[in-house]
Structure formats: C-alpha cells, structure tokens
Design an enzyme around this catalytic site. Structure first.
Site, mmCIF file in Angstrom:
data_model
loop_
_atom_site.group_PDB
_atom_site.id
_atom_site.type_symbol
_atom_site.label_atom_id
_atom_site.label_comp_id
_atom_site.label_asym_id
_atom_site.label_seq_id
_atom_site.Cartn_x
_atom_site.Cartn_y
_atom_site.Cartn_z
ATOM 1 N N HIS A 116 49.033 -32.889 15.736
ATOM 2 C CA HIS A 116 50.403 -33.269 15.395
ATOM 3 C C HIS A 116 51.092 -32.240 14.513
ATOM 4 O O HIS A 116 52.307 -32.098 14.551
ATOM 5 C CB HIS A 116 50.442 -34.680 14.810
ATOM 6 C CG HIS A 116 50.305 -35.712 15.872
ATOM 7 N ND1 HIS A 116 49.095 -36.264 16.204
ATOM 8 C CD2 HIS A 116 51.210 -36.221 16.738
ATOM 9 C CE1 HIS A 116 49.275 -37.090 17.211
ATOM 10 N NE2 HIS A 116 50.544 -37.091 17.554
ATOM 11 N N ARG A 140 59.653 -39.850 18.068
ATOM 12 C CA ARG A 140 58.450 -40.246 17.309
ATOM 13 C C ARG A 140 58.900 -40.791 15.951
ATOM 14 O O ARG A 140 59.193 -40.023 15.050
ATOM 15 C CB ARG A 140 57.538 -39.034 17.078
ATOM 16 C CG ARG A 140 56.857 -38.495 18.315
ATOM 17 C CD ARG A 140 55.885 -37.372 17.937
ATOM 18 N NE ARG A 140 54.985 -37.036 19.012
ATOM 19 C CZ ARG A 140 55.166 -36.033 19.869
ATOM 20 N NH1 ARG A 140 56.230 -35.258 19.765
ATOM 21 N NH2 ARG A 140 54.271 -35.802 20.812
ATOM 22 N N GLU A 174 48.467 -43.453 27.863
ATOM 23 C CA GLU A 174 47.756 -42.368 27.191
ATOM 24 C C GLU A 174 46.309 -42.746 26.890
ATOM 25 O O GLU A 174 45.563 -41.969 26.313
ATOM 26 C CB GLU A 174 48.486 -41.960 25.904
ATOM 27 C CG GLU A 174 48.870 -43.087 24.983
ATOM 28 C CD GLU A 174 49.684 -42.623 23.775
ATOM 29 O OE1 GLU A 174 49.787 -41.417 23.514
ATOM 30 O OE2 GLU A 174 50.221 -43.508 23.064
ATOM 31 N N ARG A 221 60.004 -44.702 20.225
ATOM 32 C CA ARG A 221 58.619 -45.189 20.270
ATOM 33 C C ARG A 221 58.315 -45.947 18.986
ATOM 34 O O ARG A 221 58.627 -45.465 17.892
ATOM 35 C CB ARG A 221 57.661 -44.013 20.429
ATOM 36 C CG ARG A 221 56.230 -44.480 20.539
ATOM 37 C CD ARG A 221 55.318 -43.360 20.861
ATOM 38 N NE ARG A 221 55.145 -42.471 19.726
ATOM 39 C CZ ARG A 221 54.392 -41.367 19.765
ATOM 40 N NH1 ARG A 221 53.800 -41.027 20.886
ATOM 41 N NH2 ARG A 221 54.262 -40.619 18.713
ATOM 42 N N CYS A 248 55.813 -37.503 28.505
ATOM 43 C CA CYS A 248 56.322 -36.991 27.235
ATOM 44 C C CYS A 248 55.251 -36.233 26.455
ATOM 45 O O CYS A 248 55.469 -35.836 25.313
ATOM 46 C CB CYS A 248 56.917 -38.111 26.389
ATOM 47 S SG CYS A 248 55.743 -39.399 25.991
HETATM 48 C C1 PEP Z 1 50.954 -38.047 23.786
HETATM 49 O O1 PEP Z 1 49.897 -38.542 23.391
HETATM 50 O O2 PEP Z 1 51.026 -37.331 24.802
HETATM 51 C C2 PEP Z 1 52.200 -38.281 23.047
HETATM 52 C C3 PEP Z 1 53.352 -37.869 23.516
HETATM 53 O O3 PEP Z 1 52.096 -38.888 21.829
HETATM 54 P P1 PEP Z 1 51.644 -38.151 20.487
HETATM 55 O O4 PEP Z 1 51.513 -36.689 20.786
HETATM 56 O O5 PEP Z 1 52.659 -38.454 19.460
HETATM 57 O O6 PEP Z 1 50.321 -38.810 20.221
HETATM 58 MG MG MG Z 2 49.931 -40.077 21.902
#
Ligand code: PEP
Ligand code: MG
Length: 575
Positions: free
Chosen positions: A187, A294, A427, A330, A498
């Site tokens: 992240h 996010r 996911e 989200r 995404c």
């Molecule tokens: C993902 O997991 O692809 C996603 C878009 O969410 P994050 O990267 O915030 O976990």
């Molecule tokens: Mg994710």
C-alpha cells in the site's frame, strides 16, 4: 547502481535523506490488574516479531557481506533469548502494574547502563546492541512509525515505509522514495503512485550505501537507483526525463476523447484515488469517474475513527469534484498492511481482521460510514463497494446494514440516492469461484487483482523476497479473471478491475479481449491506457486473449503480449 522494484514512475535527481530509526518515546503508564495478561501478550508478540525481523536481517547480512559482519545480529537475537531478563520484565509488569513498553525501557536501560559503565571497550560496544534491541521491542510494542520530519525537497531513503509514513512524508515535499523493503502492490507503493511521487522499493540494502546529503538518482521507470552519479549520467537521465515529458504532452491531446477501440468497442476508464485532493484527476486525466475511492486514507490520518460528519464532508468534496461522473466508494478496508493507529497486531494480518470483516464487527463504525456515503449520494453519483468479500453471507449482512442506514436517514428526513448501487470486490479466491452468485446479489463486481493474486498464488504482495512469484500473468490468474467476467455477464452485471493490473499497458490487450467493461487505475497512467485502446482493435484483442488461454507460463504470455503491443502501438515508451 542498485536495482529494486519500480513502484511509481518518474526520474528524480536530488539529495538523499536517510530516515534513521529514532528511539521511540516511552512514558510511564500505569495499568489495571486486569490489563496484565494483555500487556504480557503484547510483550510476547513484540519479542517474537523482533526476533523474526532480526533473523531476516541476519540472513540477508550473511548472504551479502558474510557471517563475520552478521555476528552483531546474532548477539542481538541472543539478548532476546535471555530468559533471566525477560522473566524479570514480566515480573515487573505484573507487580508494578506498569505498561510493557515502560518496563522494557526501564529494565533494559538498567542493563545497558551497567555495560556502558564497564571499563571493557567490547562491553561498551555491546551496549549499543542492547539499545537497538530495546528500541526494536518498544517500537514493535507501540507499532511505532518512522519519523515524519525531514528537510524539504529530499529523496527519502529508508528500510521500509508504512502507508502512514508515505502520507506523512508527502506533506513535506518529498521528491522520491527509495526503500530496502516493499513490493509493487504494497500500500505504500500504491500511495506513492497516487501522490505522483516516484519511488523504487525492494532495493534490499540502500540504507547501507547511502548517507543523508548524498546525491542520488531514483528512476521509478526502471527501478534503479544511482548513487553519486557522474555528470554524464545526470545528462542522460535528464534526456530520458524530457522524452517522457514529451510523450505525456502528446497524451494530453486525447484527453477529451472516448476510450474506444478502432472497431468501435467502448470501455470505461476510471481513476483510483485515496484522498479528496486527487478527485480533480477525474477531469484532468479525461476519465469516466472514480472506480475506486480508498476511504481508509481518512481513517489512517486520524487518531480515532473519523466521525460521520467528518466523513460526509470528505465524501461530498470528492463527489462534487468528480461530478458529473460517478464515484465508487469502497467501505473501510483496514487491516493487512494498512494499520490504523488503534488496531491490534495479528500474526497473519492479511488473513486476519480486514476489510468487510472489520466493518461487520463494528456496526457503529460501519453505520457512520454508510450514512456518510448515502448523504454524499445526494450531491452526485455514488456507488458503494465492499472489500474483502469471501462469501454471500457477508454481502447479505452488509446489505442489511445499508438498509438500516437508509431507514435511519429516512426517519430523519435526510435525502439520499434511493437507487444507490452496491457492489463487491472480487479479491479473495472463494469469491472468485462463486462470482456468479455474488453478481446476482449485487449491482456490479470489481476485481481487486492486488489481493486476488496474492491470495491465489500464496505470495505476500508486500514481500520483496517473493516478488518474482507475484505474477499477474500466471495462467491461474488469467483463467480466474476470465471466469469472473463470464459469470457476471451471464447474470447481466458489469465487471470492473481496480487492482494495479488494470493500469498495466502489457495487460491491456488481454483484459480487453477477455471482455472487461471498466478499468480503474492510478490516474497518471490513464491517458496512456486510453491511447492504447484507441490504437487497437477489440476483435484482435479477443483473438490474442484466446491464444493466451492456451499458454502455459507467465513468461510466454508476457512476451506474446509485449510483442503484440509493440507492433500495434510502436510509439509507446515501454521500459
Ligand atoms: C486490490 O486488492 O486489488 C485493491 C484494489 O485493493 P487494495 O489494493 O486497496 O487492497
Ligand atoms: Mg484489496
């Protein structure tokens, strides 16, 4: 030159600022008798975690510079195994009723003082190891973050950056990031991309080679870092920088145009954002809206959970900036590597209390977020999206919560979009397997490849030691994406993506050919993706996708896609 993983594009030449790990601050804190077991548990977690960290550093040091130099870490690990010391720490927590970090600080400092006072130089040297271990344990107890102060206009060089550090540093005009650890979809890496800050992660030992004040070049396109560059190297880098700028200018010319293939297939291109400030990118980059907002950014910036009102103001700002386009909001996705200040530590955070699990367990926090989102829907088009869905029950529960939030607003006479759409992120592999059933219960699906790949392939998305196994083009990933799309289309629902893969130019032909309806990505790459879409034919993309479904290895698939993309769009600057 050091090689790492390119995490956010751009070339920067500047002065390094090496983030030293600061000694954590410890205050005397009394605890109740009933809190003793919890404190002892925190202590044990921190000791175990410190040991794991040190073992890893030890191994790396042995590999890179030999076992002689690695001995210092062996000595530190031995301190952690000192049962006499830790028995007395546990006893003091229990008897004196003081917090674990305070007792660790007090007891280990005493030990350290004795060593410092020794006439033996070797003993005095070892006192520094004791200090390191002490700080490591305390930091792990506190889950402390790296310091956030530094000279403006520097390149931050550090062992690792947490998402919170990335945000904190970005407020100080950071030029670029270069870190020892981290993977492409950690992240912190995603954040640096959203913040348009070039970064290279997974450099393994940059903190050992660079000192604050050194001139370095961070190349976020290729993933390299050059220390003490020559004049000639600087000139070459400036030339490449100019080439990229030129290409970006050409992309601006197609900003207002539709993302339509040469044979007429139209797809939606949206932006991923984390902060309300980024919402203007929707127009600046010529997108169809925000495909992933996010919301946890707001939660990570505040000490406690933000109030409904604070959230409402933020969400309304985003909606107004994106208007007339939609914003897919989200719900809170904390946990994993996104730790908020009051979250407790877990052994396996990515498999732990994350995303929708947190929201369903904390109905009040969830209600305040849903109410804030619903209220924002009166000001523009809002869709709600649920993260980390693993089965139908979670969706049904979340929908009940949404109904509850709607009813409470109706009772208060507050307006919102009665037809607000609700969707699920796919996911988690279990959700991918039952994507059809999930699509039936929701209005749309969005594939989160960042997590889907890590869970499908059992590869931690933030761990540079296994980053080569994190494969977007693994045949299992491709077949899973295909099946999600087919299943959702079967019940008449649209599918977005995404995860980072949606913004990977190499993946585009494949995803388009598999029938993906919407691509949501980090804003900077969107014009390039649009350019590619406008230069290719959907029919050909379908054929390419079909050929790929027959292929057995990621290398073959990637090469095939790369060659085809190059032939179709030769002017792309593929690094
Ligand atoms: C993902 O997991 O692809 C996603 C878009 O969410 P994050 O990267 O915030 O976990
Ligand atoms: Mg994710």
């Amino acid at each position: 030159m050091l090689h790492g993983i390119p995490a956010s594009p751009g070339i920067v030449i500047g002065k390094a600022y090496v983030v030293a790990k600061q000694a954590p601050r410890v205050e005397e804190k009394a605890i109740a008798e009933t809190e003793v077991p919890q404190e002892l548990k925190r202590l044990q977690h921190a000791v175990d975690r410190s040991e794991r960290e040190l073992q890893k550093i030890l191994q790396l040091t042995e590999q890179k510079v030999g076992s002689q130099k690695a001995k210092i870490f062996e000595a530190q690990i031995m301190i952690l195994a000192d049962t006499f010391l830790f028995d007395s720490i546990r006893k003091r927590i229990t008897k004196d009723l003081r917090s674990a970090e305070y007792v660790v600080h007090r007891e280990i400092s005493k030990y350290q003082q004795v060593m410092m006072n020794s006439s033996d130089e070797y003993m005095r040297e070892r006192a520094h190891d004791v200090e390191d271990v002490k700080n490591r344990i305390i930091r792990n107890i506190q889950q402390d973050k790296l310091i956030s102060r530094f000279d403006a206009s520097s390149i931050v060089v550090s062992e690792i950056l947490t998402p919170a550090d990335t945000i904190l540093f970005s407020r100080n005009e950071v030029l670029a990031y270069a870190t020892d650890m981290g993977g492409i979809t950690s992240h912190a890496a995603l954040l640096s991309r959203s913040l348009n800050i070039p970064s290279v992660v997974g450099l393994k030992e940059i903190t050992k080679h660079v000192q604050s004040g050194n001139i370095i070049i961070v190349d976020g396109y290729t993933g390299s870092v050059i220390i003490h560059p020559t004049e000639e190297t600087i000139t070459r880098c400036n030339e490449r920088k100019a080439e990229h700028l030129q290409f970006d200018t050409r992309l601006k010319e197609i900003r207002e145009l539709t993302a339509q293939t040469m044979d007429g297939k139209i797809v939606q291109l949206c932006c991923n954002i984390e902060f309300s400030e980024e919402a203007l990118n929707v127009h600046a980059q010529g997108s169809n809206g925000i495909g992933l907002y996010r919301t946890e950014g707001l939660f990570m910036r505040t000490e406690n959970y933000p109030s409904e009102e604070e959230q409402f103001i933020e969400y309304k700002t985003v909606v107004e900036k994106a208007r007339p386009h939609k914003v897919v909001m989200r719900t809170l996705d904390i946990g994993g590597d996104k730790v908020v200040s009051n979250a407790s530590s877990e052994e396996n955070p990515f498999l732990g209390w994350r995303g929708i699990r947190v929201s369903l367990d904390m109905p009040e926090v969830f209600q305040s977020q849903l109410r804030a989102m619903l209220r924002a829907s009166a000001f523009g088009e809002v869709w709600i999206m649920l993260p980390m869905i693993s089965g139908i029950k979670e969706i049904r529960k979340a929908k009940e919560c949404l109904e509850h939030a709607k009813n409470s607003l109706r009772n208060e006479g507050i307006v919102f979009d009665e037809n607000i759409r609700i969707g699920a992120m796919i996911e988690v592999p279990s959700a991918a397997v039952i994507a059809g059933e999930i699509a039936e219960e929701t209005d749309f699906l969005s594939i989160g490849t960042n997590d889907l790949i890590q869970y499908l392939l059992a590869v931690d998305r933030g761990n540079e030691n296994v980053s080569s196994l994190y494969q977007e083009f693994h045949p299992a990933v491709i077949k899973t994406i295909r099946s999600i799309i087919i299943e959702a289309h079967r019940v008449g629902k649209t599918v977005s993506m995404c995860g980072e893969m949606a913004g990977d130019p190499i993946a585009l032909l494949l995803l388009l050919g598999l029938g993906l309806d919407e691509f949501s990505m980090t804003p900077y790459i969107l014009p390039e993706i649009k350019k590619i879409i406008r230069s290719i034919s959907y029919h050909e993309a379908e054929e390419i996708a079909n050929r790929i479904l027959e292929m057995k290895t990621e290398d073959d698939i990637k090469d095939f896609l790369r060659v085809n993309l190059h032939t179709m769009v030769p002017e792309l600057l593929l690094e």
